[in-house]
Design an enzyme around this catalytic site. Structure first.
Site, PDB file in Angstrom:
ATOM      1  N   THR A  95      -4.140   4.822  -1.360  1.00 29.05           N
ATOM      2  CA  THR A  95      -5.205   5.322  -0.507  1.00 29.05           C
ATOM      3  C   THR A  95      -5.904   6.521  -1.138  1.00 29.05           C
ATOM      4  O   THR A  95      -5.410   7.113  -2.110  1.00 29.05           O
ATOM      5  CB  THR A  95      -4.680   5.694   0.888  1.00 29.05           C
ATOM      6  N   TYR A  96      -7.038   6.881  -0.573  1.00 27.44           N
ATOM      7  CA  TYR A  96      -7.902   7.898  -1.167  1.00 27.44           C
ATOM      8  C   TYR A  96      -7.475   9.295  -0.752  1.00 27.44           C
ATOM      9  O   TYR A  96      -8.086   9.934   0.102  1.00 27.44           O
ATOM     10  CB  TYR A  96      -9.352   7.647  -0.768  1.00 27.44           C
ATOM     11  N   HIS A 151      -8.185   2.938  -3.615  1.00 27.98           N
ATOM     12  CA  HIS A 151      -9.105   3.080  -2.480  1.00 27.98           C
ATOM     13  C   HIS A 151     -10.162   4.131  -2.835  1.00 27.98           C
ATOM     14  O   HIS A 151      -9.889   5.098  -3.541  1.00 27.98           O
ATOM     15  CB  HIS A 151      -8.365   3.559  -1.241  1.00 27.98           C
ATOM     16  N   GLU A 193       0.842  -1.193   0.000  1.00 26.32           N
ATOM     17  CA  GLU A 193       0.000   0.000   0.000  1.00 26.32           C
ATOM     18  C   GLU A 193       0.880   1.246   0.000  1.00 26.32           C
ATOM     19  O   GLU A 193       1.885   1.305   0.710  1.00 26.32           O
ATOM     20  CB  GLU A 193      -0.896   0.034   1.235  1.00 26.32           C
ATOM     21  N   LYS A 236     -21.616  -7.408   3.364  1.00 29.30           N
ATOM     22  CA  LYS A 236     -20.770  -6.674   2.417  1.00 29.30           C
ATOM     23  C   LYS A 236     -20.332  -7.595   1.270  1.00 29.30           C
ATOM     24  O   LYS A 236     -20.304  -7.184   0.105  1.00 29.30           O
ATOM     25  CB  LYS A 236     -19.563  -6.097   3.152  1.00 29.30           C
TER      26      LYS A 236
END
Length: 288
Positions: A48-49, A76, A17, A164
């Site tokens: 990541t966002y 993300h 990541e 989910k």
């Protein structure tokens, strides 16, 4: 390539990541980090966002850089503080840029945040449904081996994960944890509840003593006595702590693989040298 295909076709996977910069003038530095990490040949890389969900364009830029370096990107997407209109725009941009994989996240609730109206998604499953409406993406979700801090019980937490998955999550990536027994117990509970998608174990190499408090707050993780002893012994010596943290994370991964957990996600903190050393420590094991 879709991550669901990678997980299906490879017995062992290791992914990284990275996070985008907070300012645009740092974007080239992050791209350089991606290029260095790509040399370790991860099976995919997630980004990541943006900075607190506000720099989605940065996320897209780094996802493209990952793809340009021959690595499958996972973007993300956090929905809590973005309107449905913005979410639709970001997902459409990902589709136009041939990004096939999205990690659908609710996101942390900012202090004092109040939902202003119905233009916001409140839960990750709503985001999953919206992504599926827009395009043919491979969608992943998040999970907490030691229970989401807002869940009322372990059973409720696993039931929410099952829902989910039923909505379309094809894999689940865990928050960081430091005690493998907690993850193995969590995995068994998921199997019993019919959560039948790959679980990817999230590993955070703690290379700086100051990381640990924030990491525990974010992940709701317990810390084994063994790790506290490492902190006590080496925490005041940055070089020793970095080496000890890398060794601890590597041993965690080896133990997980020995117990049948073959999908590992490393929270690199944008440190190529750390991810490279871990991959070197696993070289023959990964190819076993």
């Amino acid at each position: 390539m879709k991550i669901s295909e990678i997980l299906k076709n490879k017995e062992v996977t290791v992914s990284f990541e990275v996070f985008p910069p907070k300012q645009w003038d740092k974007i080239e530095n992050t791209k350089a980090t991606v290029r260095k990490m790509s040399k370790s040949n991860p099976d995919f890389m997630s980004v990541t966002y943006g900075a607190a969900g506000t720099r989605s364009g940065f996320t897209q830029e780094i996802a493209n850089e990952i793809k340009d370096n021959g690595i499958t990107p996972l973007s993300h997407l956090t929905c809590l503080t973005s309107t449905k209109e913005k979410i639709d725009r970001v997902v459409t941009e990902l589709k136009e840029n041939n990004i096939e994989n999205i990690l659908a996240l609710r996101g942390d609730i900012p202090e004092g945040f109040v939902f202003p109206d119905k233009q916001y998604f409140r839960y990750a499953y709503e985001l999953i449904n919206e992504i599926k409406r827009i395009g043919d993406f491979c969608i992943g979700g998040a999970c907490y081996p030691e229970m989401h801090p807002e869940s009322e019980s372990r059973e409720a937490d696993i039931n929410n994960l099952k829902f989910k998955v039923d909505c379309g999550a094809e894999f689940l990536t865990s928050q960081m944890f430091f005690d493998n027994e907690k993850f193995l117990e969590f995995k068994e509970l998921c199997i019993k509840k019919g959560v039948n998608v790959p679980l990817i174990a999230g590993i955070m190499p703690i290379t700086n003593a100051n990381q640990i408090k924030r990491s525990i707050e974010l992940s709701n993780s317990s810390v084994p006595k063994k790790f506290f002893k490492i902190m006590e012994r080496f925490g005041d010596d940055p070089k020793s702590m970095k080496q000890a943290g890398i060794v601890y994370a590597t041993e965690q991964i080896i133990d997980l693989m020995a117990n049948g957990v073959n999908n590992i996600h490393i929270y690199t903190m944008n440190k190529p040298e750390v991810s490279a050393q871990i991959m070197n420590g696993l070289s023959d094991i990964i190819n076993h």
